[in-house]
Design a protein around this motif. Structure first.
Motif, mmCIF file in Angstrom:
data_model
loop_
_atom_site.group_PDB
_atom_site.id
_atom_site.type_symbol
_atom_site.label_atom_id
_atom_site.label_comp_id
_atom_site.label_asym_id
_atom_site.label_seq_id
_atom_site.Cartn_x
_atom_site.Cartn_y
_atom_site.Cartn_z
ATOM 1 N N GLN A 56 68.358 18.699 18.417
ATOM 2 C CA GLN A 56 69.199 19.454 19.341
ATOM 3 C C GLN A 56 69.174 20.939 18.982
ATOM 4 N N ALA A 57 69.225 21.261 17.691
ATOM 5 C CA ALA A 57 69.173 22.661 17.265
ATOM 6 C C ALA A 57 67.837 23.288 17.639
ATOM 7 N N TRP A 58 66.735 22.545 17.453
ATOM 8 C CA TRP A 58 65.431 23.063 17.847
ATOM 9 C C TRP A 58 65.356 23.277 19.358
ATOM 10 N N GLY A 59 66.012 22.385 20.108
ATOM 11 C CA GLY A 59 66.053 22.550 21.560
ATOM 12 C C GLY A 59 66.790 23.818 21.951
ATOM 13 N N TYR A 60 67.927 24.092 21.287
ATOM 14 C CA TYR A 60 68.666 25.330 21.563
ATOM 15 C C TYR A 60 67.836 26.552 21.182
ATOM 16 N N LYS A 61 67.113 26.465 20.067
ATOM 17 C CA LYS A 61 66.275 27.589 19.631
ATOM 18 C C LYS A 61 65.166 27.825 20.651
ATOM 19 N N TRP A 62 64.562 26.754 21.137
ATOM 20 C CA TRP A 62 63.500 26.886 22.122
ATOM 21 C C TRP A 62 64.043 27.505 23.412
ATOM 22 N N GLN A 63 65.234 27.037 23.849
ATOM 23 C CA GLN A 63 65.835 27.603 25.061
ATOM 24 C C GLN A 63 66.134 29.078 24.885
ATOM 25 N N LEU A 64 66.651 29.453 23.714
ATOM 26 C CA LEU A 64 66.961 30.864 23.453
ATOM 27 C C LEU A 64 65.679 31.686 23.452
ATOM 28 N N HIS A 65 64.622 31.134 22.884
ATOM 29 C CA HIS A 65 63.340 31.827 22.878
ATOM 30 C C HIS A 65 62.836 32.021 24.310
ATOM 31 N N GLN A 66 62.990 31.008 25.147
ATOM 32 C CA GLN A 66 62.548 31.117 26.545
ATOM 33 C C GLN A 66 63.358 32.169 27.293
ATOM 34 N N ILE A 67 64.659 32.185 27.070
ATOM 35 C CA ILE A 67 65.523 33.167 27.745
ATOM 36 C C ILE A 67 65.144 34.574 27.299
ATOM 37 N N ASN A 68 64.955 34.763 25.981
ATOM 38 C CA ASN A 68 64.594 36.085 25.475
ATOM 39 C C ASN A 68 63.218 36.519 25.978
ATOM 40 N N ARG A 69 62.274 35.588 26.054
ATOM 41 C CA ARG A 69 60.938 35.920 26.538
ATOM 42 C C ARG A 69 60.993 36.308 28.017
ATOM 43 N N ASP A 70 61.803 35.575 28.798
ATOM 44 C CA ASP A 70 61.919 35.880 30.226
ATOM 45 C C ASP A 70 62.607 37.220 30.455
ATOM 46 N N ASN A 71 63.456 37.641 29.518
ATOM 47 C CA ASN A 71 64.155 38.935 29.656
ATOM 48 C C ASN A 71 63.408 40.074 28.987
ATOM 49 N N GLY A 72 62.240 39.810 28.459
ATOM 50 C CA GLY A 72 61.437 40.863 27.868
ATOM 51 C C GLY A 72 61.737 41.144 26.407
ATOM 52 N N TRP A 73 62.504 40.293 25.752
ATOM 53 C CA TRP A 73 62.811 40.492 24.337
ATOM 54 C C TRP A 73 61.762 39.769 23.501
ATOM 55 N N SER A 74 61.487 40.312 22.342
ATOM 56 C CA SER A 74 60.592 39.596 21.420
ATOM 57 C C SER A 74 61.379 39.291 20.158
ATOM 58 N N GLY A 75 60.818 38.470 19.313
ATOM 59 C CA GLY A 75 61.511 38.069 18.087
ATOM 60 C C GLY A 75 61.602 39.203 17.067
ATOM 61 N N ASP A 76 60.800 40.271 17.220
ATOM 62 C CA ASP A 76 60.797 41.362 16.247
ATOM 63 C C ASP A 76 61.923 42.346 16.466
ATOM 64 N N GLU A 77 62.512 42.327 17.610
ATOM 65 C CA GLU A 77 63.536 43.338 17.940
ATOM 66 C C GLU A 77 64.900 42.933 17.451
#
Length: 77
Positions: A56-77
């Protein structure tokens, strides 16, 4: 009492003691087996809950990654 009678009584007492100790060992072994099985099943339940929580935690992390990617955010910022 005769020596033969005393040795026969001691032999019977030893036999009864051995039978009782064997019965005790069988009962204790059965009890420990049941307790061990119950504890193993509880450990398996806890492991399954932990795996579910981690998934479930990995699912939330994946969803957050998808939301950030769709909004133009990257993991480095």
């Amino acid at each position: 009492m005769k020596k033969e009678t005393v040795s026969m009584i001691l032999g019977y007492l030893l036999f009864v003691a051995l039978v009782l100790s064997f019965a005790y060992m069988l009962i204790e072994n059965t009890r420990l087996t049941v307790v061990n099985h119950r504890l193993e099943s509880e450990v398996d339940d806890v492991k399954n809950e932990l795996v579910d929580s981690q998934n479930q935690a990995w699912g939330y992390k994946w969803q957050l990654h998808q939301i950030n990617r769709d909004n133009g955010w990257s993991g480095d910022e």
